[in-house]
Design a protein around this motif. Structure first.
Motif, PDB file in Angstrom:
ATOM      1  N   GLY A  46       0.782  -1.231   0.000  1.00 52.15           N
ATOM      2  CA  GLY A  46       0.000   0.000   0.000  1.00 52.15           C
ATOM      3  C   GLY A  46       0.814   1.281   0.000  1.00 52.15           C
ATOM      4  O   GLY A  46       0.251   2.371   0.057  1.00 52.15           O
ATOM      5  N   VAL A  47       2.145   1.170  -0.059  1.00 56.91           N
ATOM      6  CA  VAL A  47       3.001   2.354  -0.020  1.00 56.91           C
ATOM      7  C   VAL A  47       3.853   2.407  -1.285  1.00 56.91           C
ATOM      8  O   VAL A  47       4.692   1.525  -1.513  1.00 56.91           O
ATOM      9  N   ASP A  48       3.615   3.412  -2.106  1.00 58.82           N
ATOM     10  CA  ASP A  48       4.410   3.627  -3.311  1.00 58.82           C
ATOM     11  C   ASP A  48       5.291   4.857  -3.119  1.00 58.82           C
ATOM     12  O   ASP A  48       4.860   5.855  -2.532  1.00 58.82           O
ATOM     13  N   LYS A  49       6.521   4.779  -3.630  1.00 57.58           N
ATOM     14  CA  LYS A  49       7.419   5.922  -3.577  1.00 57.58           C
ATOM     15  C   LYS A  49       7.780   6.362  -4.985  1.00 57.58           C
ATOM     16  O   LYS A  49       7.990   5.542  -5.882  1.00 57.58           O
ATOM     17  N   GLN A  50       7.869   7.676  -5.137  1.00 56.08           N
ATOM     18  CA  GLN A  50       8.211   8.269  -6.416  1.00 56.08           C
ATOM     19  C   GLN A  50       9.707   8.119  -6.682  1.00 56.08           C
ATOM     20  O   GLN A  50      10.529   8.256  -5.782  1.00 56.08           O
ATOM     21  N   VAL A  51      10.058   7.822  -7.946  1.00 52.09           N
ATOM     22  CA  VAL A  51      11.456   7.799  -8.364  1.00 52.09           C
ATOM     23  C   VAL A  51      11.794   9.140  -8.999  1.00 52.09           C
ATOM     24  O   VAL A  51      11.093   9.604  -9.897  1.00 52.09           O
ATOM     25  N   TYR A  52      12.862   9.755  -8.513  1.00 56.38           N
ATOM     26  CA  TYR A  52      13.361  11.018  -9.056  1.00 56.38           C
ATOM     27  C   TYR A  52      14.656  10.748  -9.814  1.00 56.38           C
ATOM     28  O   TYR A  52      15.292   9.701  -9.636  1.00 56.38           O
ATOM     29  N   ALA A  53      15.067  11.697 -10.644  1.00 49.67           N
ATOM     30  CA  ALA A  53      16.298  11.523 -11.411  1.00 49.67           C
ATOM     31  C   ALA A  53      16.995  12.860 -11.581  1.00 49.67           C
ATOM     32  O   ALA A  53      16.358  13.928 -11.553  1.00 49.67           O
ATOM     33  N   ILE A  54      18.304  12.791 -11.754  1.00 50.79           N
ATOM     34  CA  ILE A  54      19.103  13.995 -11.974  1.00 50.79           C
ATOM     35  C   ILE A  54      20.319  13.624 -12.806  1.00 50.79           C
ATOM     36  O   ILE A  54      20.827  12.500 -12.722  1.00 50.79           O
ATOM     37  N   LYS A  55      20.760  14.553 -13.627  1.00 51.99           N
ATOM     38  CA  LYS A  55      21.908  14.326 -14.497  1.00 51.99           C
ATOM     39  C   LYS A  55      23.108  15.106 -13.988  1.00 51.99           C
ATOM     40  O   LYS A  55      22.974  16.204 -13.457  1.00 51.99           O
TER      41      LYS A  55
END
Length: 221
Positions: free
Chosen positions: A135-144
């Protein structure tokens, strides 16, 4: 044939197929299309007045709009805002809305199997959610970013983005060439003392030839 606004005993709730004109043998495939109202998602805000679990039991999951705005959403009800908006079709992805009773965890995504996300030197929100627990989703972030190598060591020093708790993946490639030297998943955590995502990890078995390298770091917060 007339427009059917209510089709009984059918999965379709509406049938707009009708003859283009009234002449004999006219085709219903000529000159007809469904025009959707334009929606500027940079200004759009959810109205939760009727979202009581009955009128909108999915809490708008799957709602489709044609967006005319460019930029980013600014809906105060959403935890994660959608950046990089461009004119085109978007749908609201809120698969846990019914369970959470809200739209907070939902996100606007471009319609299509492989929505494009441009990763820049500023933090970018990707189209990936990771189920870290039931029931817990986490957002994936990205950076270059980029770094230089001497050609004699596997040590790589990459600053951890603000708020990063765990690395999701990293791709390292030769600057300007697109040649990938390493693609690692889930291997590294933030090194608290150095404040870096990677700093001479023994898992980094690749010796990078002398030169400059670009990387795309994907992470959780």
């Amino acid at each position: 044939m007339p427009v059917q606004n209510n089709v009984g005993n059918s999965n379709a709730f509406f049938d707009a197929s009708t003859n283009f004109n009234t002449t004999a043998s006219s085709s219903n495939s000529i000159g007809k299309g469904l025009v959707f109202p334009d929606t500027d998602l940079t200004k759009f805000k959810f109205d939760m007045t009727l979202a009581d679990g009955i009128t909108f039991p999915s809490y708008f999951d799957g709602m489709l709009v044609y967006n005319t705005g460019t930029g980013a959403t600014a809906d105060p009800l959403l935890t994660v805002q959608t950046t990089g908006l461009a004119p085109g079709w978007y749908y609201f992805s809120n698969p846990n809305g019914a369970g959470n009773g809200s739209v907070a965890a939902g996100k606007w995504l471009p319609l299509g199997a492989s929505p494009k996300v441009t990763i820049g030197t500023a933090e970018t929100t990707t189209n990936t959610l990771v189920n870290v627990s039931p029931g817990v989703d986490k957002q994936v972030y990205a950076i270059k970013g980029s770094f230089s190598a001497s050609g004699t060591s596997t040590a790589v020093n990459i600053p951890a983005p603000s708020g990063m708790t765990t690395m999701y993946a990293i791709t390292i490639y030769k600057s300007g060439s697109g040649v990938v030297y390493d693609r690692s998943l889930y291997s590294y955590n933030v090194v608290a003392t150095a404040g870096n995502a990677i700093t001479g990890s023994p898992n980094m078995s690749v010796v990078y030839p002398n030169g400059t390298y670009d990387y795309v770091l994907e992470y959780l917060k």
